[in-house]
Design an enzyme around this catalytic site. Sequence first.
Site, short mmCIF file in Angstrom:
data_model
loop_
_atom_site.label_atom_id
_atom_site.label_comp_id
_atom_site.label_asym_id
_atom_site.label_seq_id
_atom_site.Cartn_x
_atom_site.Cartn_y
_atom_site.Cartn_z
N ASP A 147 37.04 32.74 47.55
CA ASP A 147 37.43 33.60 47.50
C ASP A 147 38.81 34.09 48.25
O ASP A 147 39.27 33.37 49.30
CB ASP A 147 36.75 34.93 46.98
CG ASP A 147 37.21 36.65 47.12
OD1 ASP A 147 37.62 36.73 46.03
OD2 ASP A 147 37.49 37.21 48.17
N GLU A 196 41.63 30.57 44.82
CA GLU A 196 41.87 31.60 44.18
C GLU A 196 43.22 31.84 45.45
O GLU A 196 43.26 32.27 46.22
CB GLU A 196 40.57 32.84 44.90
CG GLU A 196 41.90 34.16 43.86
CD GLU A 196 40.58 35.40 44.07
OE1 GLU A 196 41.01 36.36 43.17
OE2 GLU A 196 40.43 35.49 45.37
#
Length: 658
Positions: free
Chosen positions: A335, A370
């Site tokens: 993330d 990401e």
Amino acid sequence: MAELQTGKPTPLGASFDGQGVNFALFSADAERVELCIFDERQQEQRLELTARSGDIWHGYLPAAQPGLRYGFRVDGPFEPSQGLRFNPHKLLLDPCARQLDGWVVDDDCLQGGIDQRDERDSADIMAKCVVTAEDYDWQDDQHPHTLWHQTVIYEAHVRGLTQLHPDIPEDIRGSYAALGHPVMIDYLTSLGVTALELLPVQQHADEPRLQQLGLRNYWGYNVLLPFAVDNSLAAGDDALNEFRDAVKALHRAGIEVILDVVFNHSAELDVEGPTLCQRGIDNRSYYWLGENGEYHNWTGCGNVLRLNHPAVIDWVMDCLRFWREVCHVDGFRFDLATVLGRTPDFTAAAPLLSAMKNDSRLQGCKLIAEPWDIGHGGYQLGQFPTPFAEWSDRYRDDMRRFWLHGDISLGAFARRFAASSDIFQQHDRLPFASINKLTAHDGFTLRDLVSFNHKHNDANGEGNRDGTDSNFSNNHGTEGLEADDDILQRRLASQKALLTTLILSQGTPMLLAGDELGHSQQGNNNAYCQDNELTWLHWENANSALREFVAGLIQLRRTIPALQQETWWQEGDGAVQWLNREGQPLTPQQWEQGEHQLQILLSGRWLVLFNASLHAGEFMLPEGHWQVSPPFDETNPPEGGIWHGQAQAVCVLIKQTA
């Protein structure tokens, strides 16, 4: 009265050796560290860790057993302008703890102090760490090791996927046990996906603001203990083994398990957040701070973990090895992964990224970034090193715009369809590096994408201010799920066109769980705090025909050699030909000037026909005898070398051989 022996500085955390437990904690700036152990009556005993090796404080507790509850108190200077926030009045969690007992509640007593120490003791209300034993019978478990170019990812939430499934026993729905249940395994294998990418299963905490609103952090990105399996997703009282049972069951079916992990920030939030762990252990080492000790906020979550510090790098690497070796997971999705490469500016040669790339114990792991955060220079799509793959928001946005807005050229469409070679074909990267996605947990579901022009996030308690307004959605004429039959048919056609594009593009496709079922979140495009039937998949109301269509697409993908090759498509290699609707190579003008009709010939035998125009049109087919390929509707076959394409339609034809 228990007494500590010297112990050893490795491994960090609490380690049971069969005779006792070794405790080791990193803190460079601390002056005193106490191990706090708790009995069944919540009575606390404090034991000073007097042994120190470098910056590691350690001690060994003979006869201690798994199940022992513990925490730490760490003393040192409280000088916020210098980044020092030690407060021995606060019971702190072990950042390497494998299990949590209790829950982090919204209570001012957990606040460590902003400008001066808060001297209220937090032990009575603070959750406790638990010593665990990690032995487990994996039997003959093997990693599936699916090749990247054969991978199809399915992104799902443990509870959202299983909570409402009528064929799963009610007492285990919404849990790891449900994830490993034969009903769920059979569903995933019949769909044809090869990897299950799970939203965070690391132990998380609910933000105080959500608790005040009576909500929960459903997605789980507010991670508290990265080494611990989240108790809230377990049906029983042994989350670790329940999770490992699920992994083992998925592996037996040939399905890989990829974890969405959060190392960019912690659950301590900003300076007004609670002191739970790193802030009180070694604030300066764990967090990126400004000149006056203020927290940087490149994550939007109040703090940023300092992932270029050697001790913090070691902590992250130990955590990844834990999930790989103790839990047998097959990969990680990181993330806000730009934070992993900050020094503080982003570099692909950052020490943590290099450590991941070169660690022998992580070899064979799928690594997915990401590639952004909200800090300066945070957008880094295409800049991560091999062997990382990356979530492609360019793919998402361009394909949405092509099908739902008509404002993307065929050239841009083709670049995304060809694994975004303009972005990823550099630094020896391969097509798999582009994780192609239309939707994900954050944003509209596919059904909502074709049903809502605007987000409807009022249930989140933020006045509909949260969630992006840049959705490139199209409600086809009416806002909301209810519409007349003509609009519903056009919406379904758009869903099928988008799904066909996704599954048949070069690169690695990622499907959001529920998109194949027609799942809706009623227009909520930021359902992070909706742990309820808004987000849970409604299996009994599922669109079974759409599910069969998606399963057929995945099967079709497997049969087309051009979509199973590891390397980039090259002109003249026979993998791909780009044709206009007359069956001729596109002219330079057609590539860039508003055309919305295209034929793509894959491996010389499969012809993908895209009519993204608002009008029906005739497609002149290349020479040969063509038939409709499953899973497409055979009621509209080509006639006399012509395919009559309806508006916003897609079809795949297969060339018959003698």
